[in-house]
Enzyme design. Structure first.
Site, short mmCIF file in Angstrom:
data_model
loop_
_atom_site.label_atom_id
_atom_site.label_comp_id
_atom_site.label_asym_id
_atom_site.label_seq_id
_atom_site.Cartn_x
_atom_site.Cartn_y
_atom_site.Cartn_z
N GLY A 49 8.35 18.24 2.85
CA GLY A 49 8.53 18.91 4.14
C GLY A 49 8.08 20.35 4.08
N SER B 53 4.84 21.60 6.28
CA SER B 53 4.23 21.96 7.56
C SER B 53 5.23 21.86 8.71
CB SER B 53 3.03 21.06 7.84
OG SER B 53 2.05 21.18 6.85
N GLU C 269 -0.25 19.11 -6.75
CA GLU C 269 -0.86 18.33 -5.68
C GLU C 269 -2.38 18.44 -5.67
OE1 GLU C 269 -0.60 17.95 -0.79
OE2 GLU C 269 0.93 19.07 -1.89
#
Length: 385
Positions: free
Chosen positions: A132, A134, A250
């Site tokens: 969570g 954006s 990521e």
């Protein structure tokens, strides 16, 4: 240029490369009945059985300590596994975020209680996380977070909204960046990461249907969600530093090269047949391979930095930016090649795969950081701003 001097090319160690055989055999069997247009979904695909079987075989959590159920191996070992999963189009979306970044983040910043509770089920393929970050009307500006956790006698009350949250409707937990003090004008100050159980009262998850008909993106609403005191990950107010660390996980993997690889392989198989081979297609195959090969070498070099415990944020951003450009070029260039041919000559499954990848390819340069954000990071790393 000094920021990239340490990106030394390296080979995968033999002990880690030895994983490729058993992983490939497992994946090939798992996807044997899946058509290419389904395999092309890969890290957007969802399959509980595949994920649990991968965990049972020890292919998840390879870099995590054995005491928490992991493999205790280097990032090179995970690279081999992920590369095989993606190259064959395995449905890895179930465990993808939890295994790639949530569990390593908990290992780095979490309490012993959090590590023992959250990490072992991830390694077994039984626990899924979403991210969570954006929020609506914020674009890529994570520092403008408005979702707020307010301290109370029972822990924290959470209110706000997240968007573009991958697979939230299928996940057990969210790792959320929220504001615990100040306002959005305070930018990086006052941001904290919390772990949210998505089954808690007050959590609403709404899938967003995209152009391809898939709904792996979601918007998530928090309405007076009560969090326990132990929901905070790391230090209160340290969320920005932790998120930057998380984004390095990521952006550094082979998924930033192989999002279109199932399409490329399907097209390449066609080009190798007499009806598919043309001088133009052979030249195009060489052009794309000549771009994929150095990108893979760079990606492995970033993995080497992670293995040595070195910061790789700038290098990972560079590989992600360059890799995304190639991933998006593949469907466009293949479409140009196929649509020059007589109608009916191209296999239907190849066209189906091309259609899907063409529809999702615009998202490649959004997820994990937009081009503008990444290029700003690269410029700072090079001392240009």
């Amino acid at each position: 240029m000094r920021a990239l001097d340490s990106l030394s090319l390296t080979a995968l160690p033999a002990a880690d490369e030895a994983l490729r055989g058993p992983v490939r055999a497992f994946v090939q069997h798992a996807v044997a009945q899946l058509p290419a247009h389904v395999r092309a979904r890969s890290w957007g695909g969802y399959d509980d059985h595949f994920t649990r079987e991968a965990g049972r075989r020890g292919f998840l959590g390879l870099t995590l300590p054995k005491e928490y159920g992991g493999g205790g191996r280097s990032a090179y070992a995970r690279y081999v596994v992920v590369e095989e999963f993606l190259n064959h189009g395995a449905p890895v979306g179930s465990h993808w975020i939890a295994e790639r970044q949530s569990a390593p983040l908990i290992l780095k910043y979490g309490t012993q209680e959090q590590k023992r509770f959250y990490i072992p089920p991830v390694c077994r393929g039984e626990s899924y996380f979403c991210i969570g970050m954006s929020e609506p009307n914020a674009g890529s500006d994570l520092a403008s977070v408005k979702t707020r956790a307010t301290r109370n006698e029972a822990g924290w009350t959470l209110n706000g909204q997240k968007i573009w949250t991958t697979n939230a409707h299928r996940c057990h937990y969210m790792m959320a960046l929220v504001r615990t003090s100040g306002s959005s004008e305070d930018r990086h100050k006052g941001l904290t990461q919390v772990i949210v159980d998505l089954k808690l009262p007050g959590v609403t998850v709404r899938p967003i249907i995209d152009l391809s008909g898939d709904s792996h993106f979601c918007e998530v609403f928090f309405d007076d969600v009560q969090l326990a005191p132990g929901a905070v990950l790391g230090g209160e107010g340290d969320g920005w530093e932790q998120v930057m660390s998380e984004l390095a996980f990521e952006r550094s993997g082979p998924e930033r090269i192989y999002s279109s690889i199932v399409l490329f392989d399907e097209w390449l198989a066609y080009v190798r047949t007499p009806p598919g081979r043309t001088p133009e297609s052979v030249r195009l195959a060489g052009k794309l391979l000549s771009q994929l090969a150095p990108l893979r070498a760079m990606s492995i070099a970033v993995t080497g930095k992670l293995t040595r415990g070195e910061s790789s944020a700038v290098e990972a951003a560079l590989v992600k930016d360059l890799g995304t450009a190639v991933e998006q070029a593949i469907p466009a260039l293949i479409a140009d090649d196929l649509f020059r041919r007589p109608e009916g000559d191209v296999p239907l499954e190849l066209l189906r795969t091309l259609t899907y990848v063409t529809q999702v390819a615009p998202a490649y340069s959004l997820r994990g950081g937009t081009r503008d954000i990444l290029r700003g990071m690269i410029a700072r790393g090079l001392g240009l701003r």
